[in-house]
Write a protein that holds these residues in place. Sequence first.
Motif, mmCIF file in Angstrom:
data_model
loop_
_atom_site.group_PDB
_atom_site.id
_atom_site.type_symbol
_atom_site.label_atom_id
_atom_site.label_comp_id
_atom_site.label_asym_id
_atom_site.label_seq_id
_atom_site.Cartn_x
_atom_site.Cartn_y
_atom_site.Cartn_z
ATOM 1 N N SER A 1 -27.563 27.756 49.680
ATOM 2 C CA SER A 1 -27.820 26.316 49.682
ATOM 3 C C SER A 1 -26.914 25.607 50.678
ATOM 4 O O SER A 1 -27.188 24.455 51.057
ATOM 5 C CB SER A 1 -27.631 25.729 48.279
ATOM 6 O OG SER A 1 -26.321 25.968 47.803
ATOM 7 N N HIS A 2 -25.837 26.247 51.109
ATOM 8 C CA HIS A 2 -24.993 25.696 52.171
ATOM 9 C C HIS A 2 -25.867 25.439 53.402
ATOM 10 O O HIS A 2 -26.662 26.281 53.812
ATOM 11 C CB HIS A 2 -23.887 26.681 52.503
ATOM 12 C CG HIS A 2 -22.824 26.126 53.396
ATOM 13 N ND1 HIS A 2 -23.037 25.860 54.742
ATOM 14 C CD2 HIS A 2 -21.532 25.798 53.158
ATOM 15 C CE1 HIS A 2 -21.931 25.396 55.279
ATOM 16 N NE2 HIS A 2 -20.997 25.349 54.345
ATOM 17 N N TRP A 3 -25.683 24.266 54.010
ATOM 18 C CA TRP A 3 -26.578 23.847 55.104
ATOM 19 C C TRP A 3 -26.547 24.786 56.303
ATOM 20 O O TRP A 3 -27.531 24.926 57.021
ATOM 21 C CB TRP A 3 -26.250 22.413 55.540
ATOM 22 C CG TRP A 3 -24.927 22.223 56.201
ATOM 23 C CD1 TRP A 3 -24.688 22.176 57.535
ATOM 24 C CD2 TRP A 3 -23.654 22.068 55.565
ATOM 25 N NE1 TRP A 3 -23.346 21.995 57.786
ATOM 26 C CE2 TRP A 3 -22.695 21.917 56.598
ATOM 27 C CE3 TRP A 3 -23.218 22.021 54.243
ATOM 28 C CZ2 TRP A 3 -21.335 21.744 56.329
ATOM 29 C CZ3 TRP A 3 -21.874 21.845 53.977
ATOM 30 C CH2 TRP A 3 -20.947 21.712 55.001
ATOM 31 N N ASP B 1 -28.577 32.376 45.667
ATOM 32 C CA ASP B 1 -28.058 31.057 45.334
ATOM 33 C C ASP B 1 -28.336 30.796 43.860
ATOM 34 O O ASP B 1 -29.349 31.271 43.321
ATOM 35 C CB ASP B 1 -28.702 29.955 46.181
ATOM 36 C CG ASP B 1 -27.861 28.695 46.184
ATOM 37 O OD1 ASP B 1 -26.961 28.593 47.050
ATOM 38 O OD2 ASP B 1 -28.062 27.834 45.311
ATOM 39 N N ARG C 1 -20.071 26.471 48.207
ATOM 40 C CA ARG C 1 -19.154 25.355 47.988
ATOM 41 C C ARG C 1 -17.725 25.789 48.304
ATOM 42 O O ARG C 1 -17.316 26.912 48.070
ATOM 43 C CB ARG C 1 -19.216 24.909 46.524
ATOM 44 C CG ARG C 1 -20.452 24.147 46.149
ATOM 45 C CD ARG C 1 -20.575 23.980 44.642
ATOM 46 N NE ARG C 1 -19.336 23.669 43.948
ATOM 47 C CZ ARG C 1 -19.248 22.855 42.890
ATOM 48 N NH1 ARG C 1 -20.348 22.271 42.430
ATOM 49 N NH2 ARG C 1 -18.108 22.642 42.298
ATOM 50 N N TYR D 1 -25.968 16.146 54.155
ATOM 51 C CA TYR D 1 -25.592 17.155 53.166
ATOM 52 C C TYR D 1 -26.517 17.189 51.954
ATOM 53 O O TYR D 1 -27.050 18.250 51.619
ATOM 54 C CB TYR D 1 -24.136 16.964 52.747
ATOM 55 C CG TYR D 1 -23.158 17.089 53.879
ATOM 56 C CD1 TYR D 1 -23.172 18.203 54.719
ATOM 57 C CD2 TYR D 1 -22.210 16.104 54.123
ATOM 58 C CE1 TYR D 1 -22.279 18.312 55.774
ATOM 59 C CE2 TYR D 1 -21.303 16.214 55.165
ATOM 60 C CZ TYR D 1 -21.343 17.323 55.986
ATOM 61 O OH TYR D 1 -20.455 17.428 57.026
ATOM 62 N N SER E 1 -26.918 20.435 50.001
ATOM 63 C CA SER E 1 -25.476 20.593 49.786
ATOM 64 C C SER E 1 -24.832 19.270 49.360
ATOM 65 O O SER E 1 -23.873 18.805 49.986
ATOM 66 C CB SER E 1 -24.804 21.113 51.054
ATOM 67 O OG SER E 1 -25.345 22.335 51.475
ATOM 68 N N SER F 1 -15.503 19.808 47.458
ATOM 69 C CA SER F 1 -15.376 20.023 48.903
ATOM 70 C C SER F 1 -13.938 20.029 49.394
ATOM 71 O O SER F 1 -13.642 20.589 50.451
ATOM 72 C CB SER F 1 -16.150 18.939 49.658
ATOM 73 O OG SER F 1 -15.586 17.660 49.391
#
Length: 345
Positions: A11-13, A38, A77, A164, A169, A178
């Motif tokens: 899911s991280h961009w 994910d 994350r 994001y 994200s 973060s």
Amino acid sequence: MPVRIAAIDVSHWHSVYDAAYLKHLAHMEDVIVVAVQDADTEVAARRAAAVGGCAVYADYTVMLRQEKPDFVIALGRHDHMARTAHYLLDHGFPFLMEKPMGIDAAEVAGIVAKVEATGGFAAVPLPQRYSPFVKQAQVMLADGSFGRLSHGYIRMNRFSSARYPAWDSPWMLDPLASGGGCLRNLGMHGLDILMMLVDEPWQVTGAQLGSNALRQPVEDFATVMLRSASGVLATLEVGNAYPRRTAEGANALPTRDRLLDGADGEWKLCGEGALLMAKDGLLRVVRADSEVSLPGEPDGNPAVHVLRDTLQAWRSGRRPPAGARDCLRSVRLIDAAYRLAGSPG
């Protein structure tokens, strides 16, 4: 045989946007993406479809046990990264992990200690190292063009952090997940280059954060002042305040299918004998008796260079081009800047 790669926390961009590691890997003939993971399996399924289809998992420990990949791309994350890195090192998986590898320097230091104790392969992508600015600066440092160095200046003001949540994200806007905003995410690029070009201890002498533009819980602009052991001064400016949001105009919000473009950036290194500047796709070299302009666009995609060089280093039994200790040096300075600046706003 192609290298079998699995990806964690996609899911991280950067899985399919911006650096888009998975999309680049999918186009490499000697690589096959065998699985993605994910906790949000709907997102994982979309990422799998974007690379032509592969297995989808909700739990990366299950994925690694069943797929037994040769190499791992670890995203996720910031507050989950250190736990993932320790698992990969404990189980002998070589990996490339997105910066910053942890929520703070203490977490990253723990990873460094385990890498050095186990001899594990833990790479970090630092694509600015491939920039024409860095290459030209290295040439000029080697031939003495700069003479005594005076100062460096780096500005990277990118588009809105609205990207994001649009790119799956939303945790990037939560400081507990973060560890900060644009400074935590973008600051490492500039700090790594400063320490690469001026390889000596650096100290943060001042810092300020702001969230006026976007009014998010994390900062949208940061300024950091630094001094090296030999007295070189530097200023780093990073932000998410570039007003143009998409190619379709300032009023168009980012979506999963609409890439953002544009940035306000400038890089400088100055000495008694020369000034090197990078801005708007050009390099300028200014000396006492001359000034020349050179091409400033990267030769190919920097993310592809990172992936290629990292995999080649691993295959050859060499250390990664950039590793956990490189990451730690920058994260320590970022932590120091946050301590000096306090909370944004």
